[in-house]
Design an enzyme around this catalytic site. Sequence first.
Site, PDB file in Angstrom:
ATOM      1  N   ASP A 117      17.098  -7.567  28.125  1.00 44.82           N
ATOM      2  CA  ASP A 117      16.226  -8.334  28.997  1.00 44.82           C
ATOM      3  C   ASP A 117      14.788  -8.096  28.527  1.00 44.82           C
ATOM      4  O   ASP A 117      14.375  -6.947  28.360  1.00 44.82           O
ATOM      5  CB  ASP A 117      16.383  -7.818  30.442  1.00 44.82           C
ATOM      6  CG  ASP A 117      16.423  -8.938  31.454  1.00 44.82           C
ATOM      7  OD1 ASP A 117      15.484  -9.739  31.465  1.00 44.82           O
ATOM      8  OD2 ASP A 117      17.387  -8.987  32.236  1.00 44.82           O
ATOM      9  N   ASP A 158      25.251   3.727  34.731  1.00 46.58           N
ATOM     10  CA  ASP A 158      24.478   4.202  33.591  1.00 46.58           C
ATOM     11  C   ASP A 158      25.058   3.694  32.272  1.00 46.58           C
ATOM     12  O   ASP A 158      26.111   3.047  32.249  1.00 46.58           O
ATOM     13  CB  ASP A 158      24.393   5.738  33.617  1.00 46.58           C
ATOM     14  CG  ASP A 158      25.764   6.374  33.820  1.00 46.58           C
ATOM     15  OD1 ASP A 158      26.741   5.870  33.230  1.00 46.58           O
ATOM     16  OD2 ASP A 158      25.856   7.362  34.592  1.00 46.58           O
ATOM     17  N   ASP A 179      29.228   4.146  36.966  1.00 50.34           N
ATOM     18  CA  ASP A 179      28.543   5.440  36.964  1.00 50.34           C
ATOM     19  C   ASP A 179      29.415   6.440  36.195  1.00 50.34           C
ATOM     20  O   ASP A 179      30.621   6.503  36.424  1.00 50.34           O
ATOM     21  CB  ASP A 179      28.359   5.891  38.424  1.00 50.34           C
ATOM     22  CG  ASP A 179      27.712   7.269  38.522  1.00 50.34           C
ATOM     23  OD1 ASP A 179      27.086   7.696  37.525  1.00 50.34           O
ATOM     24  OD2 ASP A 179      27.840   7.901  39.590  1.00 50.34           O
ATOM     25  N   ASP A 215      26.262  10.386  40.057  1.00 48.47           N
ATOM     26  CA  ASP A 215      25.027  10.371  40.866  1.00 48.47           C
ATOM     27  C   ASP A 215      24.904   9.077  41.678  1.00 48.47           C
ATOM     28  O   ASP A 215      23.880   8.829  42.311  1.00 48.47           O
ATOM     29  CB  ASP A 215      23.787  10.583  39.982  1.00 48.47           C
ATOM     30  CG  ASP A 215      23.576   9.445  38.994  1.00 48.47           C
ATOM     31  OD1 ASP A 215      24.423   8.517  38.943  1.00 48.47           O
ATOM     32  OD2 ASP A 215      22.566   9.476  38.269  1.00 48.47           O
ATOM     33  N   ASP A 273      12.809 -12.983  30.809  1.00 50.36           N
ATOM     34  CA  ASP A 273      12.535 -13.050  32.249  1.00 50.36           C
ATOM     35  C   ASP A 273      11.350 -13.972  32.558  1.00 50.36           C
ATOM     36  O   ASP A 273      10.306 -13.879  31.896  1.00 50.36           O
ATOM     37  CB  ASP A 273      12.215 -11.617  32.718  1.00 50.36           C
ATOM     38  CG  ASP A 273      12.193 -11.474  34.229  1.00 50.36           C
ATOM     39  OD1 ASP A 273      13.243 -11.690  34.858  1.00 50.36           O
ATOM     40  OD2 ASP A 273      11.134 -11.132  34.789  1.00 50.36           O
ATOM     41  N   ASN A 295      28.307   9.847  35.754  1.00 46.17           N
ATOM     42  CA  ASN A 295      27.990  11.249  36.051  1.00 46.17           C
ATOM     43  C   ASN A 295      27.943  11.565  37.543  1.00 46.17           C
ATOM     44  O   ASN A 295      27.391  12.596  37.946  1.00 46.17           O
ATOM     45  CB  ASN A 295      26.671  11.658  35.372  1.00 46.17           C
ATOM     46  CG  ASN A 295      25.503  10.786  35.848  1.00 46.17           C
ATOM     47  OD1 ASN A 295      25.690   9.904  36.690  1.00 46.17           O
ATOM     48  ND2 ASN A 295      24.327  11.042  35.319  1.00 46.17           N
ATOM     49  N   GLU A 323      14.703 -17.535  31.123  1.00 49.18           N
ATOM     50  CA  GLU A 323      14.866 -17.799  32.543  1.00 49.18           C
ATOM     51  C   GLU A 323      13.667 -18.654  32.942  1.00 49.18           C
ATOM     52  O   GLU A 323      12.529 -18.170  32.930  1.00 49.18           O
ATOM     53  CB  GLU A 323      14.883 -16.495  33.337  1.00 49.18           C
ATOM     54  CG  GLU A 323      15.212 -16.763  34.806  1.00 49.18           C
ATOM     55  CD  GLU A 323      14.655 -15.734  35.763  1.00 49.18           C
ATOM     56  OE1 GLU A 323      15.184 -15.615  36.875  1.00 49.18           O
ATOM     57  OE2 GLU A 323      13.676 -15.047  35.412  1.00 49.18           O
ATOM     58  N   HIS A 364      22.289 -11.713  38.860  1.00 47.92           N
ATOM     59  CA  HIS A 364      21.931 -10.634  39.784  1.00 47.92           C
ATOM     60  C   HIS A 364      20.957 -11.060  40.875  1.00 47.92           C
ATOM     61  O   HIS A 364      20.593 -10.242  41.719  1.00 47.92           O
ATOM     62  CB  HIS A 364      21.332  -9.478  38.976  1.00 47.92           C
ATOM     63  CG  HIS A 364      20.047  -9.884  38.306  1.00 47.92           C
ATOM     64  ND1 HIS A 364      19.996 -10.804  37.286  1.00 47.92           N
ATOM     65  CD2 HIS A 364      18.763  -9.532  38.544  1.00 47.92           C
ATOM     66  CE1 HIS A 364      18.740 -10.996  36.920  1.00 47.92           C
ATOM     67  NE2 HIS A 364      17.974 -10.226  37.658  1.00 47.92           N
ATOM     68  N   ASP A 365      20.497 -12.305  40.840  1.00 47.85           N
ATOM     69  CA  ASP A 365      19.562 -12.783  41.861  1.00 47.85           C
ATOM     70  C   ASP A 365      20.229 -13.762  42.830  1.00 47.85           C
ATOM     71  O   ASP A 365      19.568 -14.244  43.760  1.00 47.85           O
ATOM     72  CB  ASP A 365      18.385 -13.538  41.211  1.00 47.85           C
ATOM     73  CG  ASP A 365      17.482 -12.649  40.378  1.00 47.85           C
ATOM     74  OD1 ASP A 365      17.380 -11.446  40.670  1.00 47.85           O
ATOM     75  OD2 ASP A 365      16.873 -13.173  39.421  1.00 47.85           O
TER      76      ASP A 365
HETATM   77  O1  TEU Z   1      13.624 -13.524  38.477  1.00 47.94           O
HETATM   78  C1  TEU Z   1      12.633 -14.472  38.652  1.00 47.94           C
HETATM   79  C2  TEU Z   1      12.894 -15.377  39.711  1.00 47.94           C
HETATM   80  O2  TEU Z   1      12.520 -16.536  39.626  1.00 47.94           O
HETATM   81  C3  TEU Z   1      13.665 -14.840  40.849  1.00 47.94           C
HETATM   82  O3  TEU Z   1      13.002 -13.742  41.331  1.00 47.94           O
HETATM   83  C4  TEU Z   1      13.821 -15.819  41.862  1.00 47.94           C
HETATM   84  O4  TEU Z   1      12.584 -16.301  42.291  1.00 47.94           O
HETATM   85  C5  TEU Z   1      14.495 -15.195  43.025  1.00 47.94           C
HETATM   86  O5  TEU Z   1      15.313 -14.165  42.644  1.00 47.94           O
HETATM   87  C6  TEU Z   1      15.326 -16.240  43.615  1.00 47.94           C
HETATM   88  O6  TEU Z   1      15.262 -16.073  44.918  1.00 47.94           O
HETATM   89  C7  TEU Z   1      13.470 -12.580  37.499  1.00 47.94           C
HETATM   90  C8  TEU Z   1      14.564 -11.550  37.613  1.00 47.94           C
HETATM   91  O7  TEU Z   1      15.807 -12.170  37.386  1.00 47.94           O
HETATM   92  C9  TEU Z   1      14.477 -10.882  38.945  1.00 47.94           C
HETATM   93  O8  TEU Z   1      15.522  -9.978  39.148  1.00 47.94           O
HETATM   94  C10 TEU Z   1      13.140 -10.179  38.993  1.00 47.94           C
HETATM   95  O9  TEU Z   1      12.958  -9.636  40.266  1.00 47.94           O
HETATM   96  C11 TEU Z   1      11.982 -11.115  38.690  1.00 47.94           C
HETATM   97  O10 TEU Z   1      12.221 -11.927  37.558  1.00 47.94           O
HETATM   98  C12 TEU Z   1      10.732 -10.339  38.389  1.00 47.94           C
HETATM   99  O11 TEU Z   1      10.852  -9.705  37.152  1.00 47.94           O
END
Ligand code: TEU
Length: 541
Positions: free
Chosen positions: A97, A28, A20, A24, A197, A22, A250, A319-320
């Site tokens: 992305d 960013d 971050d 908040d 994605d 700024n 993905e 991130h998932d």
């Molecule tokens: O993720 C798709 C996806 O297959 C994941 O959501 C997966 O099913 C789950 O995270 C696993 O438990 C992509 C992105 O990486 C995710 O952040 C998004 O939420 C999703 O697409 C929708 O755009």
Amino acid sequence: MEKWWQQQVVYQIYPRSFQDSNGDGMGDIPGITSRLDYLQALGVGVVWLSPVYASPGDDNGYDISDYCAIDPQFGTMEDMDTLLQEAKARNIRIVMDLVVNHTSTSHEWFQKSRRRIPPYTDYYIWQPGKNGKKPNNWTGFFGEDCWVYDEIRGEYYLHLFAKSQADLNYHDANVIEEVKSVMRFWLDKGVSGFRCDVINVLYKDSLASSRKRLILTGREHYLTLPGTHAILHELRRDVLSGYDCFTVGETCFVTPKEGRDLCEPERGELDMIFNFEHMETDQYFVKWFHRKFSPRRLGEALARWQTALTWSAVYLENHDQPRSVSRFGDDGRFHDESAKMLCTLLLSLRGTPYIYQGQELGMTNFDYTSMDQLDDVESKNIDRLLKRLGFPAAVRWRKMRHSSRDNARTPMQWTDAPNAGFTTPDAAPWLGVNANHARINAQAQMADERSVWHYYKEMLAFRAASPVLRKGDFTLLAATDALFAFSRSYAGERMIVLCSFCKEAQTVPYRGEICIDSYAKSTFDGVLQPYEAVILKEGEA
Ligand code: TEU
């Protein structure tokens, strides 16, 4: 000929949690720019930015309301241009992305489509109900059914993800033209490619009800269909082939054969894919049904995909997904050892490696104690669903701790200061900072030559200088619950990579000259210490 995207290592940034600038509490773009020197020092050549486009943020930016605008919470288009320029000055390429299975329902296209304003009328998948009920029995990725009735249009729209993520309709030829112009917009600005994605679900061949399944009822009508291959081919032909760029898809629920069809070079579709098989080895069917982690299953899945594809993306985090050190290693007693071992593993595999922000520090899963500390739309939906199904709160919480996507989304740990240097000490970060930043932070690790960070830096440099690791063939030597061992060979040279998944020392049948050892040893006597990783030059006992 080796392509630049086969030589480089990619670093994924989840913008809201990176830096971050700024105060908040939200990461960013200027924050990212201010950390480019850090990335350069680490040795990464490509950054993949999770979405920074205009978005209501229901799915943290994966719900886009304008593909060609920057969301004000992340900065301005000028900030983005500065980031591109400053990255270029450091030989870092930026990959964006591309989220084109769905848009936010706040997108202008959707707003016009629901009012049947041409040419947007059929941009989304609209259906009348069936006898006053939903158009079919499909279920989506986030634990809900996939249809929402829209009062304005008087029809239902399909959403495979959150309710505010309406699926685009690729049967309308205008849609792909819109996607092409979005891609050109960013490529012309100087981005070097796209992480695509959920790209294997774009095309739906029918909206018929189908056999009820435990997860994703209806999936045979959209998973990796010929229609999607055709779209990918067209995007390559009409857009991507004109630029020096790459794409990584993905792709969920794909077999090795389907993976090959998506990214073998002669097919002219994607350049590489993220498969999920190794991420599914600690679960039954879905991640919410946790199965004891087995290094053997992980190793076997990795090995299968190493040999299935000509080129692949390799990753242990994003991130998932939960943090790899908490999931595949030991984030307590052997924190550093196992984080370094996972580094060796990732950076010795064949393919383009992806490091997720904080992985280079061995950042761990969150330390939260209750559901109200979570933010993720998927976690909240699933918690609600499990509650409805009668799962007690303690069980639901255990599932969240194991599998919530927020495990990966806690703010980056830069220093030991309050809020970890992610934001100002008195700000309220959008998601809580892990208290272990007192111990696990970039500043401390950069000052300590034995740290996980330094080990990443060393491995990145080693890989960059090693044709064997970059280009060599992969051969599995052992995948057990204690050891993952493989070799890489290129032009008559061979390296052996040994990764211990064991809390005790073990003797292994390999010898050779040490190239890298996570315990910083100079000779290898055949005994691997707990979670030790070693790369040997040639030689088997
Ligand atoms: O993720 C798709 C996806 O297959 C994941 O959501 C997966 O099913 C789950 O995270 C696993 O438990 C992509 C992105 O990486 C995710 O952040 C998004 O939420 C999703 O697409 C929708 O755009």
